[in-house]
Design an enzyme around this catalytic site. Structure first.
Site, PDB file in Angstrom:
ATOM      1  N   LYS A 305       0.736  -1.277   0.018  1.00 61.41           N
ATOM      2  CA  LYS A 305       0.035   0.066  -0.139  1.00 61.41           C
ATOM      3  C   LYS A 305       0.738   1.289   0.024  1.00 61.41           C
ATOM      4  O   LYS A 305       1.985   1.078   0.227  1.00 61.41           O
ATOM      5  CB  LYS A 305      -1.033   0.069   1.149  1.00 61.41           C
ATOM      6  N   ARG A 340      -4.056 -10.163   4.130  1.00 58.54           N
ATOM      7  CA  ARG A 340      -4.353 -10.356   3.013  1.00 58.54           C
ATOM      8  C   ARG A 340      -3.154  -9.714   2.225  1.00 58.54           C
ATOM      9  O   ARG A 340      -2.966  -8.552   2.209  1.00 58.54           O
ATOM     10  CB  ARG A 340      -5.475  -9.491   2.668  1.00 58.54           C
TER      11      ARG A 340
END
Length: 371
Positions: A305, A340
């Site tokens: 991210k 995840r």
């Protein structure tokens, strides 16, 4: 204005014997806590903070006003709750250690791997097989990019992207999660072999989705995102981000329960990167043990991210594996049940080493002879 209370683990330890037994096992996993804070908030402001150990918990709660004491007792029970495994078709996903969910994006524009597997089912199938062989407990399939600024996708297009991926993963016998916020996609995915729904809108986007998930009896991930409508990143205004996200997730958990979703099927995700600044994301990750007080398993999605790039000279998404693994291990240290990730092999390897260290810590080599 009503008061609210939050029980936050603030002192973690490797084993209960390191604190002479005055520690609790968080959420039935491999992480133990020996110091806690009971934090009282009113009108968005913290008004009281009481620190206590497990041995002091009963006296601490008894000294609170009756309504806060009852809520503290409920959260204390939640913190120590051992979660049942997720049933995903023929697969049983145990939640007494961290599990890895491998990401399979079938999109043209996802920030890390957009276009890599869209219209190339043979490559998508090979990637899914590789993740499963590397130790992924499930494959999480997404047909819509949810990065900031990504355009909304028509559900027909999303469905055409997702269905083939579900089918080839089902043929492998994989446990399958589908990352979608549209009921039509949920329904078709479940009909074609998917087992779990991962909704970034926490079943708010589509008015049919809550009823559908309840009727199908499948596990569901409810993720925090502040925005309404198409832009899930909008309206991220927090008085105290960890407590505000906690309250929001509690409301969505309760809404799902009221709609008939079984408690054992609800997983919560704090939504790292969704409508949150770098500082807020970092604060949330440091506060992850707090969310066990909601009494549900936690999924953490931090892989590749933007926050990793912000801390790493703005490296490209494909160069963020090290930061991704570091954050995944941070989640494991906090007792998170599912991480995840894009980089399954590296994360599973890190998890296995982490697990070895945790198991070894339960053997107390420092005990005195005769103890």
């Amino acid at each position: 204005m009503s008061q609210q209370i939050y029980l936050q683990p603030i002192g973690l330890c490797d084993s209960p014997q390191s604190e002479e037994g005055d520690a609790v096992r968080l959420a039935g996993g491999l992480v133990y806590a020996h110091r806690f804070a009971a934090i009282v908030r009113q009108g968005g402001q913290v008004t009281q903070r009481l620190r206590f150990s497990p041995a002091e918990a009963a006296d601490t709660f008894a000294a609170l006003p009756a309504d806060l004491g009852a809520e503290a007792e409920a959260q204390w029970s939640n913190l120590r709750m051992a979660h049942p495994p997720l049933q995903m078709g023929g697969r049983t996903i145990r939640l007494d250690q961290p599990q890895v969910a491998g990401i399979l994006n079938v999109t043209p524009d996802s920030f890390s791997d957009g276009g890599k597997f869209l219209d190339r089912p043979e490559d998508g199938a090979a990637h899914a097989a590789q993740m499963l062989e590397a130790g992924a407990a499930m494959v999480d399939i997404g047909g819509e990019s949810t990065r900031p600024g990504a355009p909304a996708v028509w559900e027909g297009d999303e469905l055409e992207r997702v269905r083939p991926a579900v089918e080839y993963c089902a043929q492998m016998g994989a446990a399958i999660s589908v990352d979608t916020r549209r009921a039509a996609v949920m329904e078709a995915a479940l009909d074609n072999g998917a087992h779990m729904i991962n909704d970034v809108s926490a079943l708010r986007h589509d008015p049919r989705s809550m009823e559908l998930v309840a009727a199908r009896g499948c596990p569901v991930v409810l993720m925090h995102a502040p925005g309404e409508g198409e832009d899930l990143h909008a309206d991220g205004d927090y008085a105290a981000v960890a407590f505000d996200v906690f309250d929001w997730l509690r409301e969505r958990r309760d809404a799902a329960l009221a709609a008939g979703v079984a408690r054992a099927n609800i997983v919560l995700d704090p939504g790292i990167g969704f409508g949150k600044s770098l500082a807020e994301n970092l604060f949330l990750i440091n506060a992850l043990p707090l969310f066990h007080a909601l009494g549900q398993p936690i999924m953490l999605g931090v892989s590749r991210k933007r926050m990793i790039g912000a801390l790493s000279n703005e490296v490209a998404a494909q160069q963020r594996q090290g930061g991704s693994v570091a954050l995944a291990v941070k989640g494991m240290d906090a007792g998170v049940q599912i991480v995840r990730v894009h980089d399954v092999f590296e994360t599973v390897q890190a998890r296995n080493v982490w697990r070895g260290l945790r198991d070894a810590a339960l053997t107390d080599f420092s005990a005195l002879p005769g103890d």
